[in-house]
Structures are given as C-alpha cells and as structure tokens.
Design an enzyme around this catalytic site. Structure first.
Site, short mmCIF file in Angstrom:
data_model
loop_
_atom_site.label_atom_id
_atom_site.label_comp_id
_atom_site.label_asym_id
_atom_site.label_seq_id
_atom_site.Cartn_x
_atom_site.Cartn_y
_atom_site.Cartn_z
N HIS A 107 -17.66 12.08 60.18
CA HIS A 107 -17.75 10.77 59.51
C HIS A 107 -19.21 10.29 59.44
O HIS A 107 -19.63 9.72 58.43
CB HIS A 107 -16.89 9.78 60.28
CG HIS A 107 -16.74 8.42 59.65
ND1 HIS A 107 -16.66 8.21 58.30
CD2 HIS A 107 -16.64 7.19 60.22
CE1 HIS A 107 -16.53 6.92 58.06
NE2 HIS A 107 -16.53 6.28 59.20
N GLU A 126 -9.60 3.11 65.15
CA GLU A 126 -9.83 1.72 64.74
C GLU A 126 -8.55 1.09 64.18
O GLU A 126 -7.63 1.80 63.76
CB GLU A 126 -10.93 1.68 63.66
CG GLU A 126 -12.30 2.06 64.21
CD GLU A 126 -13.27 2.56 63.16
OE1 GLU A 126 -12.83 3.11 62.14
OE2 GLU A 126 -14.49 2.43 63.39
ZN LIG Z 1 -13.12 4.83 60.54
#
Ligand SMILES: [Zn+2]
Length: 237
Positions: A67, A190
């Site tokens: 990411h 998250e």
């Molecule tokens: Zn994320």
C-alpha cells in the site's frame, strides 16, 4: 446475544466488528466510490448475483505493505497469521478530535504486546462513522508506533478511518504510522466497529481479507472477535 451482533457457533461467541459495504459506505476522501448493482435476478436469470466495484480500502479492510512501500509484500504474499491473533485492546476513548495518542497512555499495555498479538486502538470513533467528524479521529504518534513495533507487534488495528492523522487536501499528508508498520512488514486494519461489544477477556481477532491476486495493496475483510475461552468457561450458576 443478538443485541450486540454476537452469535454462537458451537459455544464460541462471535462479535462482528465490520461495517456494511455498499454505496453508502464512508470512504477515505478520493478513494473510488463503491458501486453495487444487481447483475442477475432470479426472475430473469434463475439466480441473484451482484456486480461489485470497490476500492481495495473500502469499509473494514486491511492494508498490505505494498500500500505504501514499493517493494513491500503484496497482499497475497502476506502470511495469514498477520490477520488472526489474540487482541490487546487499548482503551483510548478519552482522546478527542485530532488528539495524538502517545506512548504514555499505551505503556500500560506494553507487557501484553508481543509477536503474533493484534494491537487494537479503541478510540470510540466508530460512533461518528457516517459523519464529517469521522475524519477528525485521534491518531497514533510515530514515537508510540515505534515502541509498539519494538515489542514485535506486526498487526495494528483501529476503530477509525486511519491510525495516522487524516489531513486530506493539505500538501503535507502525514503517513508516519503507515510507513512504520507497513515498512516493518506489518499490516494495518482500519474502520473496525462495535469494539464495545467485546465484553470478554482475551478475544481472538480474525480479519481475513479477500485473496486478491496480483499487485493487491489491501482488501476488505470481515473482522470478527471470537470468545474462544468463553466456550470452555463454566457457565455462570
Ligand atoms: Zn487502508
């Protein structure tokens, strides 16, 4: 038990920690809007089938190292052990809008932080999900994050949009915690919700993402907490 979203599976209570995924799902500003449409129907096609279009960070989800790290592990290369483990839930619900969460409030959990554990920041911010205030969550400081990683933790979870401060639109976005955790080969979960329903000791967390192939940087997951110990605990008289 259904009052908190929990169900029983062979005596093991299950608590759902995931937000629903659909067109209404609140996303990180700028991320692709989720689209869900009916592609097939029982009437016309013999079965109901949806077509989904989702960003890889839609709803409750996990971030893979790729990411933020060009050479980081793609989702498919991340060991499944990163997505399951005993949870250490830090109660930081006293923190206000955009307030830093520093090591002084987390050090109380230091002894329980260890390789294989999932360190969960319970900010209480899931209460504001769906509102503008959801973006104003408290955030973890880089210094505190470093201490957590020093203890061997490689899975960080939060009941908010982001463990870093969300500063969309400013030239200087801050991603210290993302770089630290993902740079250490860890993962971040998250948009957890419903953490208050975990009213038992030693929950086992499972947050398995979709097994996306190729250069996947993350994926939605169904996050749950299991009361494994409770299944063998003698019933209250
Ligand atoms: Zn994320």
């Amino acid at each position: 038990m259904t009052d908190t979203g929990g169900t029983a599976v062979e005596g093991v209570r299950v608590v759902d920690l995931s937000i629903p995924v659909g067109p209404e799902t609140q996303i990180y500003p700028g991320d692709p809007l989720p689209a869900v449409r009916r592609a097939m129907t029982i009437e016309q096609d013999g079965a109901n089938v949806l077509a989904l279009e989702l960003g890889s960070h839609t709803g409750t989800h996990v971030d893979a190292p790729f990411h933020f790290e060009t050479d980081g592990e793609r989702l498919e290369d991340v060991g499944l052990d990163r997505f399951v483990g005993r949870a250490v839930i830090a109660d930081v619900t006293g923190h206000g809008d955009r307030e830093p969460i520093d090591w002084d409030v987390l050090s109380a959990y230091e002894d329980r932080m260890a390789p294989g554990t999932i360190f969960v920041l319970r900010t209480g911010w899931s209460e504001f999900y769906g509102t503008e205030r959801y973006f104003d969550h408290p955030f973890l400081t880089a210094a505190a994050c470093e201490r957590i990683l020093e203890r061997g933790v490689r899975t960080l979870a939060i009941d908010a949009l982001n463990p870093d401060e969300t500063v969309v639109g400013e030239t200087e976005e801050r991603w210290d915690v993302h770089h630290l955790v993902l740079g250490a080969g860890g993962v971040i979960a998250e948009n957890l919700t419903n953490l208050s329903a975990i009213d038992f000791e030693d929950p086992l967390l499972c947050m398995f993402p979709l097994r996306l192939a190729g250069d996947a940087d993350g994926a939605p997951c169904r996050a749950i907490a299991l009361d494994v110990a409770g299944a063998t605990r003698p019933a209250a008289p």
